[in-house]
Write a protein that holds these residues in place. Structure first.
Motif, PDB file in Angstrom:
ATOM      1  N   UNK A  28       0.692  -1.227  -0.105  1.00  0.00           N
ATOM      2  CA  UNK A  28      -0.106   0.024   0.005  1.00  0.00           C
ATOM      3  C   UNK A  28       0.824   1.294  -0.052  1.00  0.00           C
ATOM      4  N   UNK A  29       0.355   2.418  -0.450  1.00  0.00           N
ATOM      5  CA  UNK A  29       0.971   3.638  -0.399  1.00  0.00           C
ATOM      6  C   UNK A  29       1.187   4.216   0.905  1.00  0.00           C
ATOM      7  N   UNK A  30       0.283   3.955   1.928  1.00  0.00           N
ATOM      8  CA  UNK A  30       0.356   4.510   3.306  1.00  0.00           C
ATOM      9  C   UNK A  30      -0.035   3.276   4.418  1.00  0.00           C
ATOM     10  N   UNK A  31       0.333   3.577   5.496  1.00  0.00           N
ATOM     11  CA  UNK A  31       0.019   2.779   6.589  1.00  0.00           C
ATOM     12  C   UNK A  31      -0.341   3.862   7.764  1.00  0.00           C
ATOM     13  N   UNK A  32      -1.311   3.342   8.609  1.00  0.00           N
ATOM     14  CA  UNK A  32      -1.665   4.100   9.612  1.00  0.00           C
ATOM     15  C   UNK A  32      -0.659   4.222  10.737  1.00  0.00           C
ATOM     16  N   UNK A  33      -0.344   5.529  11.139  1.00  0.00           N
ATOM     17  CA  UNK A  33       1.001   5.517  12.186  1.00  0.00           C
ATOM     18  C   UNK A  33       0.408   5.058  13.678  1.00  0.00           C
ATOM     19  N   UNK A  34      -0.936   5.117  13.964  1.00  0.00           N
ATOM     20  CA  UNK A  34      -1.493   4.778  15.227  1.00  0.00           C
ATOM     21  C   UNK A  34      -1.479   3.279  15.236  1.00  0.00           C
ATOM     22  N   UNK A  37       0.312  -2.148  11.952  1.00  0.00           N
ATOM     23  CA  UNK A  37      -0.147  -3.507  11.433  1.00  0.00           C
ATOM     24  C   UNK A  37      -1.476  -3.536  10.677  1.00  0.00           C
ATOM     25  N   UNK A  38      -2.460  -2.596  11.043  1.00  0.00           N
ATOM     26  CA  UNK A  38      -3.844  -2.451  10.191  1.00  0.00           C
ATOM     27  C   UNK A  38      -3.399  -1.931   8.842  1.00  0.00           C
ATOM     28  N   UNK A  48     -12.637   3.915   2.375  1.00  0.00           N
ATOM     29  CA  UNK A  48     -11.370   3.372   2.871  1.00  0.00           C
ATOM     30  C   UNK A  48     -11.377   3.823   4.296  1.00  0.00           C
ATOM     31  N   UNK A  49     -10.976   2.409   5.024  1.00  0.00           N
ATOM     32  CA  UNK A  49     -10.913   2.742   6.542  1.00  0.00           C
ATOM     33  C   UNK A  49      -9.686   1.908   7.039  1.00  0.00           C
ATOM     34  N   UNK A  50      -9.119   2.177   8.221  1.00  0.00           N
ATOM     35  CA  UNK A  50      -8.042   1.366   8.863  1.00  0.00           C
ATOM     36  C   UNK A  50      -8.759   0.196   9.243  1.00  0.00           C
ATOM     37  N   UNK A  51      -8.539  -0.799   9.194  1.00  0.00           N
ATOM     38  CA  UNK A  51      -9.214  -2.201   9.567  1.00  0.00           C
ATOM     39  C   UNK A  51      -8.346  -3.418   9.391  1.00  0.00           C
ATOM     40  N   UNK A  52      -8.852  -4.408  10.173  1.00  0.00           N
ATOM     41  CA  UNK A  52      -8.330  -5.639  10.049  1.00  0.00           C
ATOM     42  C   UNK A  52      -9.141  -6.669   9.505  1.00  0.00           C
ATOM     43  N   UNK A  53      -8.693  -7.538   8.808  1.00  0.00           N
ATOM     44  CA  UNK A  53      -9.866  -8.569   8.191  1.00  0.00           C
ATOM     45  C   UNK A  53     -10.364  -9.979   9.175  1.00  0.00           C
ATOM     46  N   UNK A  54     -11.088 -10.068   9.763  1.00  0.00           N
ATOM     47  CA  UNK A  54     -11.587 -10.983  10.631  1.00  0.00           C
ATOM     48  C   UNK A  54     -12.521 -12.120   9.917  1.00  0.00           C
ATOM     49  N   UNK A  55     -11.714 -13.401   9.761  1.00  0.00           N
ATOM     50  CA  UNK A  55     -12.348 -14.454   9.268  1.00  0.00           C
ATOM     51  C   UNK A  55     -12.652 -15.424  10.371  1.00  0.00           C
ATOM     52  N   UNK A  56     -13.935 -16.017  10.090  1.00  0.00           N
ATOM     53  CA  UNK A  56     -14.383 -16.923  11.250  1.00  0.00           C
ATOM     54  C   UNK A  56     -15.272 -18.072  10.786  1.00  0.00           C
ATOM     55  N   UNK A  70      -7.484 -13.394  12.442  1.00  0.00           N
ATOM     56  CA  UNK A  70      -7.331 -12.086  12.230  1.00  0.00           C
ATOM     57  C   UNK A  70      -6.366 -11.839  11.414  1.00  0.00           C
ATOM     58  N   UNK A  71      -6.726 -11.107  10.040  1.00  0.00           N
ATOM     59  CA  UNK A  71      -5.623 -10.887   9.013  1.00  0.00           C
ATOM     60  C   UNK A  71      -5.305  -9.495   8.673  1.00  0.00           C
ATOM     61  N   UNK A  72      -4.068  -9.372   8.334  1.00  0.00           N
ATOM     62  CA  UNK A  72      -3.782  -8.051   7.678  1.00  0.00           C
ATOM     63  C   UNK A  72      -4.162  -7.777   6.294  1.00  0.00           C
ATOM     64  N   UNK A  73      -4.528  -9.015   5.522  1.00  0.00           N
ATOM     65  CA  UNK A  73      -4.806  -8.931   4.295  1.00  0.00           C
ATOM     66  C   UNK A  73      -6.160  -8.231   4.028  1.00  0.00           C
ATOM     67  N   UNK A  74      -6.494  -7.372   3.034  1.00  0.00           N
ATOM     68  CA  UNK A  74      -7.710  -6.560   2.744  1.00  0.00           C
ATOM     69  C   UNK A  74      -8.957  -7.458   2.285  1.00  0.00           C
ATOM     70  N   UNK A  75      -8.543  -8.791   1.774  1.00  0.00           N
ATOM     71  CA  UNK A  75      -9.713  -9.418   1.163  1.00  0.00           C
ATOM     72  C   UNK A  75      -9.594 -10.961   1.977  1.00  0.00           C
ATOM     73  N   UNK A  76     -10.454 -11.862   1.772  1.00  0.00           N
ATOM     74  CA  UNK A  76     -10.571 -13.166   2.248  1.00  0.00           C
ATOM     75  C   UNK A  76      -9.927 -14.391   1.224  1.00  0.00           C
TER      76      UNK A  76
END
Length: 106
Positions: A28-34, A37-38, A48-56, A70-76
């Protein structure tokens, strides 16, 4: 420029190194400073929002959650096999059927 007053210069350098590492890993071009890992992910409203991808995985008989990842990948994509393996391990039984949404089409 990072203007957090709670970090000394050494901590700021460490944060910058972590940001650089996450940029390379994520593509990605940017990552959230706070929360470095998101990831930036598109939500259901198309924003677009800062998030994690939760699979269950949920058992159809028990209606209980059998596995969570919980994954850092934006898709499943490519996540289905791992979550199914975790569910089988957790319930100690192989399911007769597995159902997944189109996000797992890979």
């Amino acid at each position: 420029m990072i203007e957090r007053t709670d970090l000394n210069n050494e901590d700021k350098l460490e944060l910058l190194f972590e940001l650089q590492t996450q940029l390379k890993m994520s593509g990605q071009n940017t990552v959230p400073v706070n929360d470095v890992e998101a990831r930036w992910m598109q939500n259901k409203q198309g924003l677009n929002e800062v998030a994690y991808n939760v699979e269950s995985a949920v058992g159809t008989v028990s209606k209980l959650i059998c596995a969570v990842k919980v994954s850092q990948k934006p898709t499943g994509h490519y996540e289905l096999l791992e979550i199914v393996k975790n569910a089988i391990n957790n319930i100690n039984d192989e399911p007769e059927y597995v159902s997944a949404d189109t996000g797992y089409h890979t």
